[in-house]
Enzyme design. Structure first.
Site, PDB file in Angstrom:
ATOM      1  N   LEU A   1       0.806  -1.215  -0.026  1.00  0.00           N
ATOM      2  CA  LEU A   1       0.029  -0.111   0.027  1.00  0.00           C
ATOM      3  C   LEU A   1       0.987   1.330  -0.096  1.00  0.00           C
ATOM      4  O   LEU A   1       0.580   2.424  -0.797  1.00  0.00           O
ATOM      5  CB  LEU A   1      -0.834  -0.030   1.351  1.00  0.00           C
ATOM      6  CG  LEU A   1      -1.844   1.141   1.385  1.00  0.00           C
ATOM      7  CD1 LEU A   1      -2.496   1.748   0.094  1.00  0.00           C
ATOM      8  CD2 LEU A   1      -2.678   1.250   2.541  1.00  0.00           C
TER       9      LEU A   1
ATOM     10  N   TYR B   1      -4.616   5.477   7.469  1.00  0.00           N
ATOM     11  CA  TYR B   1      -3.853   6.806   6.488  1.00  0.00           C
ATOM     12  C   TYR B   1      -3.153   7.754   6.989  1.00  0.00           C
ATOM     13  O   TYR B   1      -2.577   8.657   6.284  1.00  0.00           O
ATOM     14  CB  TYR B   1      -5.180   7.123   5.668  1.00  0.00           C
ATOM     15  CG  TYR B   1      -5.658   5.970   4.895  1.00  0.00           C
ATOM     16  CD1 TYR B   1      -4.944   5.699   3.750  1.00  0.00           C
ATOM     17  CD2 TYR B   1      -6.858   4.988   5.537  1.00  0.00           C
ATOM     18  CE1 TYR B   1      -5.488   4.579   2.984  1.00  0.00           C
ATOM     19  CE2 TYR B   1      -7.425   4.186   4.600  1.00  0.00           C
ATOM     20  CZ  TYR B   1      -6.599   3.855   3.405  1.00  0.00           C
ATOM     21  OH  TYR B   1      -6.975   2.893   2.609  1.00  0.00           O
TER      22      TYR B   1
ATOM     23  N   PHE C   1     -17.082   6.678  -1.055  1.00  0.00           N
ATOM     24  CA  PHE C   1     -16.613   6.429  -2.225  1.00  0.00           C
ATOM     25  C   PHE C   1     -15.597   5.538  -2.219  1.00  0.00           C
ATOM     26  O   PHE C   1     -14.858   5.406  -1.152  1.00  0.00           O
ATOM     27  CB  PHE C   1     -16.392   7.917  -3.316  1.00  0.00           C
ATOM     28  CG  PHE C   1     -15.381   8.711  -2.393  1.00  0.00           C
ATOM     29  CD1 PHE C   1     -13.899   8.604  -2.460  1.00  0.00           C
ATOM     30  CD2 PHE C   1     -15.846   9.720  -1.531  1.00  0.00           C
ATOM     31  CE1 PHE C   1     -13.186   9.504  -1.686  1.00  0.00           C
ATOM     32  CE2 PHE C   1     -14.969  10.493  -1.059  1.00  0.00           C
ATOM     33  CZ  PHE C   1     -13.879  10.585  -1.061  1.00  0.00           C
TER      34      PHE C   1
END
Length: 424
Positions: free
Chosen positions: A99, A128, A424
């Site tokens: 990632l 994140y 999303f």
């Protein structure tokens, strides 16, 4: 275990979509099967150069996709954003830096394109922050106990001269984009909805073989202006010959408080409906206080929502509006030391606000820093949802001058909280 160097990060072509989609399903613990209908939908929305896959040999073991997005900062202004989605790593290939490699490649491309920020909805909180993202908006959800609301059960329509009509998906695709644009202009944190969003949310484009059409209701003002839309579903539950149905809201947008009030009252007035699940709403939503008894709305979720990674501090701080000039004590500026370990936008900046509430951000200043913070904390403050005073108390920002955190709050906080209605 395959060495990290042998995992190949590739930019996807349409030919690789089926294998990539299978890896996406695996990462999200869905059935690995990819239907022809889903494949067609993914091809319809495919953007060359914006979809990445990690491959161990010829098997896709991680997925990553981004797409262009406009992010509202309020007062009719948007900034270009790199919207990140479909991020997975297969359970057999965790903790190998896959990632990190995909994120670095995508963010570098976004910076090169001139995107001001990157955005995403985080499935898990801890992931994140290490890439410079911070939670910029939050969301809440309520369940309404309709009999307890105190609303008039004989209500038959708005008393303001407006009206509510049931419409179909074609009507929503026609009426929705303009309404959403008007809503987003005044709502910091709202993101753009492209044509595929409206098609997917009205069943014209389907990622699965099944589709249960929801109900759609539109509110029109007395002069016929479309000011609100809601999509909702209902179950069919009876006990001892008494209805106990639940209306489950998929989404509700409104350009005016009158439209918002009318749509919630409509949902609470439907025969047989005894509960309304609101879906994701703003953390300071007007909803509970539309009800004569606000306690009838039980808060069931409150959590972080839209995460932001600032790629250009100057453009980000100059794009958003400010409620007033200067900061507490009469000073018109604040000097920020922004730390960015990835090197995209770190440095020392002076933010000044004019009498008209327009921000000017100067990079590379020599003035002494008044507040030092990581780029992820700046993201949390940027749209006005977080408090610098609170972050200072948590040890996540550092005051170099006493009172600088209060000064930052006076500049950055907004009268209404930012909110992103979409996932999303």
């Amino acid at each position: 275990m395959t060495p990290r160097a042998d995992i190949d990060i590739r930019t996807l072509t349409e030919d690789g979509l089926r294998e990539w989609s299978r890896a996406l399903h695996t990462g999200f613990l869905r059935t690995p099967e990819v239907t022809d209908r889903e494949l067609a939908a993914r091809r319809d929305g495919f953007l060359p150069g914006r979809t990445l896959g990690a491959y161990d040999g010829e098997r896709c073991v991680a997925t990553f996709r981004s797409f262009p997005q406009d992010l509202s900062v309020g007062a009719g202004t948007t900034v270009p954003a790199d919207a990140i989605s479909n991020v997975t790593v297969s359970p057999t290939h965790r903790r190998r830096g896959i990632l990190t490699r995909m994120m670095a490649q995508d963010l570098a491309a976004a910076k090169e394109r001139g995107d001001v920020v990157a955005t995403l909805i985080a499935a898990e909180y801890p992931i994140y922050g290490r890439y410079g993202f911070g939670p910029a908006t939050s969301t809440s959800a309520w369940t309404i106990d309709v009999p307890r609301t105190g609303l008039d059960p004989r209500w038959a329509g708005p008393a303001d001269g407006g009206r509510i009509d049931l419409v179909d998906g074609a009507d929503v695709r026609k009426l929705g984009p303009d309404l959403h644009a008007r809503f987003a202009r005044r709502q910091p944190g709202a993101v753009s909805r492209d044509e595929q969003w409206w098609q997917t949310n009205t069943g014209l484009v389907r990622f699965g073989d099944s589709w249960d059409e929801p109900f759609y209701a539109v509110y029109r003002s007395a002069d016929g202006e479309v000011e609100g839309l809601v999509s909702y579903e209902a179950d069919d539950k009876w006990e001892a010959k008494q209805p106990h149905d639940t209306a489950d809201v998929n989404w509700l947008i409104a350009a005016t408080p009158a439209a918002e009030r009318a749509l919630w009252q409509y949902l609470c007035s439907i025969d047989w409906i005894t509960k309304v699940k609101t879906g994701w709403r703003a953390p300071d939503d007007l909803l509970p206080f539309f009800l004569p008894d606000p306690r009838a709305a039980k808060l069931v979720t409150h959590a972080d929502w839209l995460w932001v990674r600032i790629l250009d501090v100057v453009r980000a701080l100059e794009a958003r509006p400010y409620d007033g000039p200067g900061v507490a004590g009469g000073s018109r500026g604040l000097v920020l030391e922004v730390v960015d370990a990835d090197g995209f936008t770190g440095g020392r900046y002076r933010l000044e606000v004019s009498e008209q509430g327009v921000g000017c951000c100067t990079p590379g200043v020599r003035d002494a820093a008044e507040l030092t913070l990581d780029v992820r904390e700046l993201a949390a403050l940027w749209l006005g949802d977080e408090s610098a005073v609170r972050l200072a108390a948590l040890g996540r920002v550092r005051e170099e001058r006493a009172g600088a955190a209060r000064a930052a709050d006076a500049l950055l906080r907004t009268s209404r909280r930012p909110w992103c209605p979409d996932i999303f």
